[in-house]
Write a protein that holds these residues in place. Structure first.
Motif, mmCIF file in Angstrom:
data_model
loop_
_atom_site.group_PDB
_atom_site.id
_atom_site.type_symbol
_atom_site.label_atom_id
_atom_site.label_comp_id
_atom_site.label_asym_id
_atom_site.label_seq_id
_atom_site.Cartn_x
_atom_site.Cartn_y
_atom_site.Cartn_z
ATOM 1 N N THR A 39 0.843 -1.198 0.000
ATOM 2 C CA THR A 39 0.000 0.000 0.000
ATOM 3 C C THR A 39 0.874 1.242 0.000
ATOM 4 O OG1 THR A 39 -1.801 -1.115 1.168
ATOM 5 C CG2 THR A 39 -1.772 1.279 1.256
ATOM 6 N N ILE A 40 0.794 2.017 -1.072
ATOM 7 C CA ILE A 40 1.583 3.237 -1.196
ATOM 8 C C ILE A 40 0.776 4.420 -0.657
ATOM 9 C CG2 ILE A 40 2.841 4.732 -2.785
ATOM 10 C CD1 ILE A 40 3.929 1.843 -2.538
ATOM 11 N N GLY A 41 1.389 5.184 0.245
ATOM 12 C CA GLY A 41 0.717 6.367 0.766
ATOM 13 C C GLY A 41 -0.437 6.059 1.691
ATOM 14 N N ALA A 42 -0.241 5.234 2.697
ATOM 15 C CA ALA A 42 -1.303 4.855 3.622
ATOM 16 C C ALA A 42 -1.786 6.042 4.445
ATOM 17 C CB ALA A 42 -0.813 3.744 4.550
ATOM 18 N N ASP A 43 -3.092 6.074 4.744
ATOM 19 C CA ASP A 43 -3.630 7.123 5.615
ATOM 20 C C ASP A 43 -3.516 6.671 7.065
ATOM 21 O OD1 ASP A 43 -5.783 5.379 6.145
ATOM 22 O OD2 ASP A 43 -7.064 6.328 4.637
ATOM 23 N N ALA A 44 -3.992 7.513 7.983
ATOM 24 C CA ALA A 44 -3.821 7.244 9.410
ATOM 25 C C ALA A 44 -4.502 5.948 9.836
ATOM 26 C CB ALA A 44 -4.367 8.424 10.229
ATOM 27 N N GLN A 45 -5.732 5.718 9.376
ATOM 28 C CA GLN A 45 -6.443 4.511 9.771
ATOM 29 C C GLN A 45 -5.746 3.262 9.245
ATOM 30 O OE1 GLN A 45 -9.135 4.100 11.953
ATOM 31 N NE2 GLN A 45 -8.363 2.002 11.719
ATOM 32 N N GLN A 46 -5.228 3.328 8.029
ATOM 33 C CA GLN A 46 -4.506 2.181 7.481
ATOM 34 C C GLN A 46 -3.239 1.898 8.274
ATOM 35 O OE1 GLN A 46 -4.119 3.525 3.451
ATOM 36 N NE2 GLN A 46 -6.182 2.909 2.881
ATOM 37 N N LEU A 47 -2.552 2.937 8.724
ATOM 38 C CA LEU A 47 -1.363 2.728 9.551
ATOM 39 C C LEU A 47 -1.743 2.066 10.880
ATOM 40 C CD1 LEU A 47 0.503 6.114 8.947
ATOM 41 C CD2 LEU A 47 1.186 3.852 8.096
ATOM 42 N N ILE A 48 -2.879 2.456 11.438
ATOM 43 C CA ILE A 48 -3.352 1.811 12.662
ATOM 44 C C ILE A 48 -3.678 0.345 12.393
ATOM 45 C CG2 ILE A 48 -5.199 1.779 14.378
ATOM 46 C CD1 ILE A 48 -5.350 4.838 14.033
ATOM 47 N N ASP A 49 -4.340 0.087 11.264
ATOM 48 C CA ASP A 49 -4.635 -1.301 10.886
ATOM 49 C C ASP A 49 -3.343 -2.109 10.779
ATOM 50 O OD1 ASP A 49 -7.317 -0.645 10.753
ATOM 51 O OD2 ASP A 49 -7.346 -0.436 8.570
#
Length: 354
Positions: free
Chosen positions: A150-160
């Protein structure tokens, strides 16, 4: 838990295909006699090799596949041409149907991820999957993710990713509450991209039963093993991974050159051979071969395409450990607990989409 661990192999994947996969399966089978393989590949290539490795032949079922996905095939093209008939697709599909507990492939990474997402779908509340790698450190090993999905993850994706990586660390290292760090350009809370800062704030504010958020970490913390799990988005993670691999090869080349430069250096090498052998073993990338696709309804392991039989066996070892230690179950538990803690009892439990 079943008495045997069923593992499906994309025998045609990788730079050398079956010439590496079958001998690698032999090595893994010696270490784990309870493995049973499902092999997918071209019978003209695979069956002569199985005759040379009867242990693998006797512990396997084989299914012929007409198509092998090339290493340079685009993911979209692989999906169009390779669905249903390719060795890669069939090995993943075996996980979906329950015939295998995990799939291993050394094939094209983009095609493997595209097929895995299409076939298995993402888990509940997971928007994008991640690729997790095992990272050798001065303290032992850490989990690093994402290293390319995943390129350029948002905050929720980083938490996931933090939750996914924490579950993997629990399964792999046996740590009850692994420490988690977000990769950043500094440890101060005011530094870094907004999405990283937001993810850090939310991780601090949310009750987390299964992971211990340690804050931001920097690039040099990867080798130190400052935390059990390092979380980043796929662009930075892939660059870090390739840089580490290249640096290890560079140092190895420097040492070989220095030890053979003069007669006295060769004599010195003989006296220090045991120490150099230990260093070589520590830096051997084959021992940590295998990226785990996390966040899907099933486990897929990506072996390095250019590895040898020993490296491929390490990827199978990793697959075995992930199944034996119930990785998917641990992830599901952690996700439910996180979303209930943050969003309440109404958090969705349905299977995610692409």
């Amino acid at each position: 838990m079943a008495k045997t661990i069923p593992i499906s192999l994309d025998v045609m994947g990788g730079d050398s295909g079956a010439e590496v996969v079958i001998p690698g399966a032999e090595i893994a089978l010696v270490r784990h006699p309870d493995i049973r393989f499902q092999l997918f590949g071209n019978e003209k290539v695979v069956k002569p090799l199985l005759d040379k490795f009867p242990r693998v032949r006797d512990a396997s079922t084989f299914q012929h596949c007409d198509i092998a996905i090339a290493m340079d095939t685009k993911p979209s093209q692989a999906l169009r041409q390779g669905r249903w008939r390719s060795s890669m697709w069939r090995s993943i599909e075996a996980v979906k149907t329950g015939d295998a507990a995990v799939a291993v492939s050394a094939g094209n990474t983009g095609a493997l991820m595209a097929m895995s997402k299409f076939c298995l779908r993402t888990m509940a509340n997971i928007e994008r999957p991640a690729i997790a790698a095992i990272w050798p450190t001065s303290r032992g090993e850490s989990v690093v993710l994402d290293v390319g999905a995943t390129i350029g993850a948002d905050a929720q994706q980083l938490i996931d990713f933090a939750i996914l990586g924490g579950a993997m660390a629990r399964a792999l290292f046996g740590i009850e509450r692994p420490t988690i760090g977000l990769l950043n350009i500094g440890v101060e809370e005011v530094k870094g991209l907004e999405e990283v800062r937001t993810a850090g704030r939310l991780l601090r504010e949310t009750p987390l039963r299964s992971i211990d958020y340690a804050g931001f970490v920097e690039g040099d913390d990867l080798g130190k093993g400052t935390v059990d799990v390092v979380v980043t988005e796929g662009f930075a993670g892939n660059i870090a991974l390739k840089t580490a691999e290249g640096t290890a090869k560079q140092i190895g080349g420097y040492l070989r050159s220095a030890m053979s430069r003069t007669f006295m250096s060769r004599i010195g090498y003989l006296f220090a051979k045991n120490a150099f052998d230990l260093l070589k073993a520590k830096m051997d990338p084959r021992k940590v071969n295998g990226g785990v696709f996390l966040g899907l309804n099933g486990i897929v392991i990506k072996s390095h395409g250019g590895t040898d039989a020993e490296g491929y066996a390490a990827a199978i070892d990793l697959a075995y450990d992930m199944v034996r230690n119930e990785l998917t179950h641990k992830i599901a538990q952690d996700l439910v607990h996180y979303h209930r803690g943050r969003f309440g009892e109404t958090a969705t439990t349905s299977t995610g989409d692409l």
